[in-house]
Scaffold this motif. Sequence first.
Motif, PDB file in Angstrom:
ATOM      1  N   ALA A 149     -14.936   9.511  37.329  1.00 21.15           N
ATOM      2  CA  ALA A 149     -16.283   7.852  36.342  1.00 21.15           C
ATOM      3  C   ALA A 149     -17.485   8.662  36.393  1.00 21.15           C
ATOM      4  N   VAL A 150     -17.939   9.885  36.772  1.00 23.30           N
ATOM      5  CA  VAL A 150     -19.555  10.251  36.174  1.00 23.30           C
ATOM      6  C   VAL A 150     -19.312  11.537  35.208  1.00 23.30           C
ATOM      7  N   GLY A 162      -9.222  15.220  30.335  1.00 26.18           N
ATOM      8  CA  GLY A 162      -9.978  14.946  32.244  1.00 26.18           C
ATOM      9  C   GLY A 162      -9.044  13.800  32.302  1.00 26.18           C
ATOM     10  N   ALA A 163      -9.902  12.671  31.646  1.00 26.78           N
ATOM     11  CA  ALA A 163      -9.701  11.472  32.555  1.00 26.78           C
ATOM     12  C   ALA A 163      -7.847  11.042  32.720  1.00 26.78           C
ATOM     13  N   ILE A 164      -7.321  11.201  30.871  1.00 28.86           N
ATOM     14  CA  ILE A 164      -6.535  11.095  31.091  1.00 28.86           C
ATOM     15  C   ILE A 164      -5.629  11.661  32.172  1.00 28.86           C
ATOM     16  N   ILE A 165      -5.886  13.026  32.170  1.00 29.95           N
ATOM     17  CA  ILE A 165      -4.847  13.535  32.977  1.00 29.95           C
ATOM     18  C   ILE A 165      -5.416  12.634  34.511  1.00 29.95           C
ATOM     19  N   ASN A 167      -6.479   9.565  35.634  1.00 34.09           N
ATOM     20  CA  ASN A 167      -5.281   8.569  35.486  1.00 34.09           C
ATOM     21  C   ASN A 167      -3.626   8.537  36.017  1.00 34.09           C
ATOM     22  N   VAL A 168      -3.416   9.533  35.289  1.00 33.74           N
ATOM     23  CA  VAL A 168      -1.868   9.587  35.553  1.00 33.74           C
ATOM     24  C   VAL A 168      -1.563  10.133  36.700  1.00 33.74           C
ATOM     25  N   LEU A 169      -2.152  11.408  37.077  1.00 32.48           N
ATOM     26  CA  LEU A 169      -2.035  11.805  38.747  1.00 32.48           C
ATOM     27  C   LEU A 169      -3.138  10.793  39.617  1.00 32.48           C
ATOM     28  N   ALA A 170      -3.304  10.206  39.394  1.00 33.28           N
ATOM     29  CA  ALA A 170      -3.758   8.576  40.525  1.00 33.28           C
ATOM     30  C   ALA A 170      -2.797   8.158  40.316  1.00 33.28           C
ATOM     31  N   ILE A 230      -6.132   6.205  24.888  1.00 28.14           N
ATOM     32  CA  ILE A 230      -5.747   7.074  24.054  1.00 28.14           C
ATOM     33  C   ILE A 230      -6.517   6.336  22.598  1.00 28.14           C
ATOM     34  N   PHE A 231      -6.108   4.776  22.791  1.00 23.28           N
ATOM     35  CA  PHE A 231      -6.120   4.555  21.568  1.00 23.28           C
ATOM     36  C   PHE A 231      -7.785   4.645  21.063  1.00 23.28           C
ATOM     37  N   LYS A 232      -8.965   4.401  21.449  1.00 21.33           N
ATOM     38  CA  LYS A 232     -10.159   3.821  21.300  1.00 21.33           C
ATOM     39  C   LYS A 232     -10.701   5.421  20.537  1.00 21.33           C
TER      40      LYS A 232
END
Length: 238
Positions: A149-150, A162-165, A167-170, A230-232
């Motif tokens: 988040a930070v 990094g955020a996409i990765i 979220n996918v892993l989580a 991805i879309f924003k």
Amino acid sequence: MEDIPGYVAGTFIAIVIAVLGFLYYAVSSATPGKKNITSSLVITLLVGWIFFVSVQTFNGYFTNLSGVPRLPMFVGCTIILIILLFVWPRTRAILMEMPITTLHYIHIVRVPVEMVLWWLAVSRAIPMDLTFEGSNLDIISGISAPFAAVFMVGARSQSRVGAIIWNVLALLLLIHIVKMAVGYMPYFYTPTSGGEIANLGVFYFPYVLLPTFIVPSVLFCHLVSLMQLIFKKDQSQF
């Protein structure tokens, strides 16, 4: 279930309230002009769903294991509802405006959820394999959530990739434990002489809200986050 200490149920109820708070804030922030209407409607529907599931639990609906698997059926209904939220343009527009930092901070609740699961396993209400002592690594998502988040979607530090990765892993960790939990349900699992038990704890209040509310909420936040990432196009809007 009578042998489970009262603080376990109290902790879990606090988790449910926290998730409700996160979702209420996310919807309120996404609809500032309609805050009193939209957010109130959403929280009312969520509380209504929790009440409905709880009443069915007290009536012994889920502990009746004959016929159609009832608990998975209820979980399936929540998945269908989540899909509809993404399909309907009006709700999809609201999802795109939810604060992505809130959608990441909510995953912190996965840490106390794992503690509750461990307490349930110690009380032999669920298999120990479903905890961090077994094959459940979902606590990693909860521990790493504030860092994501930070440092990945925060106002001062952002990393879309990094955020996409993360979220996918989580999300994969979530799918893994859900698959295990379903496999240990008494519909599909018969305890062996090795001492392992079936996943019975989630058939009782308040823990029934784990598969019917907490898990769908976590899944929802992952999907909304990924959609935004991805879309924003404008990252500054995160």
